[in-house]
Design an enzyme around this catalytic site. Sequence first.
Site, PDB file in Angstrom:
ATOM      1  N   SER A 242       0.838  -1.186   0.000  1.00 48.84           N
ATOM      2  CA  SER A 242       0.000   0.000   0.000  1.00 48.84           C
ATOM      3  C   SER A 242       0.884   1.251   0.000  1.00 48.84           C
ATOM      4  CB  SER A 242      -0.946  -0.041   1.201  1.00 48.84           C
ATOM      5  OG  SER A 242      -1.959   0.924   1.090  1.00 48.84           O
ATOM      6  N   ASP A 334      -9.092  -3.745  -6.470  1.00 51.08           N
ATOM      7  CA  ASP A 334      -8.587  -2.871  -5.407  1.00 51.08           C
ATOM      8  C   ASP A 334      -9.409  -1.579  -5.400  1.00 51.08           C
ATOM      9  OD1 ASP A 334      -7.109  -1.143  -3.753  1.00 51.08           O
ATOM     10  OD2 ASP A 334      -5.193  -2.030  -4.359  1.00 51.08           O
ATOM     11  N   HIS A 369      -7.494  -5.063  -2.196  1.00 57.75           N
ATOM     12  CA  HIS A 369      -6.297  -4.318  -1.786  1.00 57.75           C
ATOM     13  C   HIS A 369      -5.433  -5.098  -0.803  1.00 57.75           C
ATOM     14  CE1 HIS A 369      -3.946  -0.675  -1.103  1.00 57.75           C
ATOM     15  NE2 HIS A 369      -4.124  -0.792   0.205  1.00 57.75           N
TER      16      HIS A 369
END
Length: 435
Positions: A242, A334, A369
Amino acid sequence: MDRKQCCVKLSVQPSRGLMDEKFIVLVQNALPGSQLTIRALHQCEDGHSWEAFGHYTADTTGTINVSEDPSIRGTYSGVEQMGLLWSLRPIPGSKPGLRMRKKNIQTPMEVTISVYQGHQTEGFADLVPLSGVVVERWYMAPGVRRIPVTEGGLTAALFLPLGPGPFPGLLDRYGLGGQLVEYRAALLASHGFASMAIDYVNSKFTIETGKMVDNQYFETAYRVLQQHPQVCKSRIAMIGFSFGTSITLKMAIYSEIIKLSAVVCISGTHVQPVDGSVEEILRFPYKNAGKTRFSEKDEKIWRDQLLPIPTDPSLKADVGRLQCPLLLLVGEDDQSCPAQESALDIKEMMAQAGNSHLLTVLSYPNAGHLIEPPYTPHTRSSNFRTTGMPEKVMCLWGGQTVEHSRAQEDAWKKILVFLRENLYGGRNPTSFSHL
């Protein structure tokens, strides 16, 4: 309960293993053709309980083998050897927005696996199981050592594999969730890599000064890892998840101190103000806060904040300058980060620069994600809070449970292969798959 069912035997092998290791769940001595429910129950360190279950029918010998026999329904269906882990979900009545994350990796994740008569879906607390066993799942293999790291103002933990070394090194960064996230670094150490997990959001420096860390903080972490006597200083990689991907790319490309053998980026982007500080990179998406969308359940969707991908080169890390192999992991569903669009742009940038031979992209349809180590329960949305946020918000991360779980398993295997090829020269380091 049928008296003959009292002799049902349940076994799980291995009953003590690493988090990425498969187990075999076997039910024996049941009535042939009987309907049974196999359930997993785990209580997290925060006190919340998670469950998964499958409905099975015993064969003519009174046996059920979860790795071979299909679940008719439940939290998973079909033949799913590890469905009792990856389909774990908060028990009915739990508060919304939970996410399972191991904090104390020096203790195992304990899962109670039980078998019940009939096809049950609720009220397990009031039922008496026919049999049950407790399974331990570890991130740290025997002999792996955890060493707190505070020198140079760092808030980090170093995990060293069993043996004298020297071992290839890894710097591991998670996203903006805060605190020191150690479980992936511990599991990587269990596969032969000296791995340092770094807290850069709520570090001691930040707590004491109220300021975010700067580039020097990450260069210090690199130096500390490189100078450890059990680390091979010429074979160091970075893995970022991330927002950790943004910092990883920034350091890999622009730092004059950090020299890497490989980079792994999970669910991230190269979009950032190139000359920006860590705090400026963090704040950059907020300029487009108006692009935040909301799901039907009022969950925040952040992926559009960095779209469209800029054409201005000052707003993208120059991946064309990378001089080491790069592995990108993308979840195509995502909802937090435009990882797929970023990967396409990275591919184009590297092709134009002539270093596309260094790039490998793994893109997974219907994965979200939060791509974690294998068999981690899929979290489609959860409560989230980071620096600068006055309170927690509900975020949509994306992904469909089955496809996301498949992606996690495949991605982990390929991450290990990638790291072995680039840090061990293709040799298979001694790993500790059995505890």
